[in-house]
Design an enzyme around this catalytic site. Structure first.
Site, short mmCIF file in Angstrom:
data_model
loop_
_atom_site.label_atom_id
_atom_site.label_comp_id
_atom_site.label_asym_id
_atom_site.label_seq_id
_atom_site.Cartn_x
_atom_site.Cartn_y
_atom_site.Cartn_z
N ASP A 59 43.38 33.46 43.67
CA ASP A 59 43.43 33.11 45.08
C ASP A 59 42.17 32.35 45.50
OD1 ASP A 59 45.83 34.48 45.37
OD2 ASP A 59 44.84 36.34 45.98
N TYR A 109 40.92 42.32 35.58
CA TYR A 109 40.19 41.94 36.79
C TYR A 109 39.19 43.03 37.15
CZ TYR A 109 43.18 38.00 38.27
OH TYR A 109 43.84 36.80 38.37
#
Length: 264
Positions: free
Chosen positions: A52, A110
């Site tokens: 993002d 992540y």
């Protein structure tokens, strides 16, 4: 025409995410312009995943096919010379022609980093979320364990997503304190749009006592986005690595795992 695998590190602060968007500066678009300067023609750079806007990476992976007859490390050095300083290609490998960075990926790792102390950091403000209030970290860690396994993660998916299935397999969901940093590390077969940021927002509500650890299980099983917490900032999220072999806990790169935050 050879196929190359690129490993990429970037500071996502000044980019509108990975994917090319008209009129926007993106990681993919910047890489494609750099490759075109080197090989003389437009080349599609396929990323393993779409980070993002504002999200960083230490180990994003991309693939491309291009007429480039020199050794792969020459391509790495050439890309370094033309890319802006906040995008670095750390490795280039020549692969089988059918290699595809996205389709071949088996898992992604992540990390979301919270700064837990009474005062913020001038140096870490781009890479950590400052949370000055006390958190029930044991409760948050217990709640995070609920995520492990194969589930329908509809409750942790941003509205308007076009994916065909919201079922994902989470292999690791670990929350731990390291000094002033509270780290959420999560490894999964794939992620939905804003999934980690919604999960972290919900875990923070557990940490503040607004939710109980067992509430996370109910939210997950309810499959309703309205029951989960708000989507928190992207700037403390970092893609650490992409795996192309079956996941094993000890296979990850030690220098990545030892870093507290997503910057040197």
């Amino acid at each position: 025409m050879p196929t190359f695998k690129l490993t990429i590190e970037y500071d996502g602060t000044d980019y509108h995410g990975w994917q090319v968007q008209p009129g926007m500066t993106t990681i993919q678009g910047t890489l494609q312009k750099a490759v075109k300067r080197i090989v003389g023609k437009g080349v599609h750079v396929m990323g393993a995943g779409r980070t993002d806007s504002g999200v960083h990476a230490l180990g994003q992976v991309a693939s491309l096919r291009a007429e480039f007859s020199h050794p792969p490390d020459i391509l790495r050095r050439a890309l370094t010379s033309v890319l802006p300083p906040d995008i670095v290609v750390t490795a280039v490998e020549e692969m089988d022609n059918d290699f595809h960075a996205q389709l071949w990926a088996k898992w992604k790792r992540y990390r979301y980093t919270i700064l837990t102390r009474p005062y913020p950091s001038a140096l870490e403000r781009r890479y950590t979320l400052f949370v000055p209030y006390p958190l029930k970290i044991d409760a948050m860690a217990d709640a995070a364990k609920t995520l492990i396994g194969t589930h329908d993660f509809s409750a942790f998916q941003a509205a308007g997503s076009s994916v065909k299935s919201s079922i994902r397999t989470v292999l690791v969901a670990e929350l731990r304190q390291e000094g002033d940093h509270l780290l959420l590390e999560i490894v999964a077969s794939g992620f939905l749009r804003h999934m980690i940021r919604i999960i972290m927002g919900t875990l923070l509500d557990v940490g503040r006592g607004r939710l109980r650890p067992e509430d996370l299980k109910a939210i997950l099983e309810g499959k309703d986005r309205n029951n989960a917490s708000k989507t928190i900032s992207p700037h403390a999220l970092c893609l650490l690595e992409v795996g192309y072999q079956p996941f094993t806990p000890h296979a990850s790169r030690p220098h990545v795992l030892s870093q507290e935050v997503c910057f040197p």
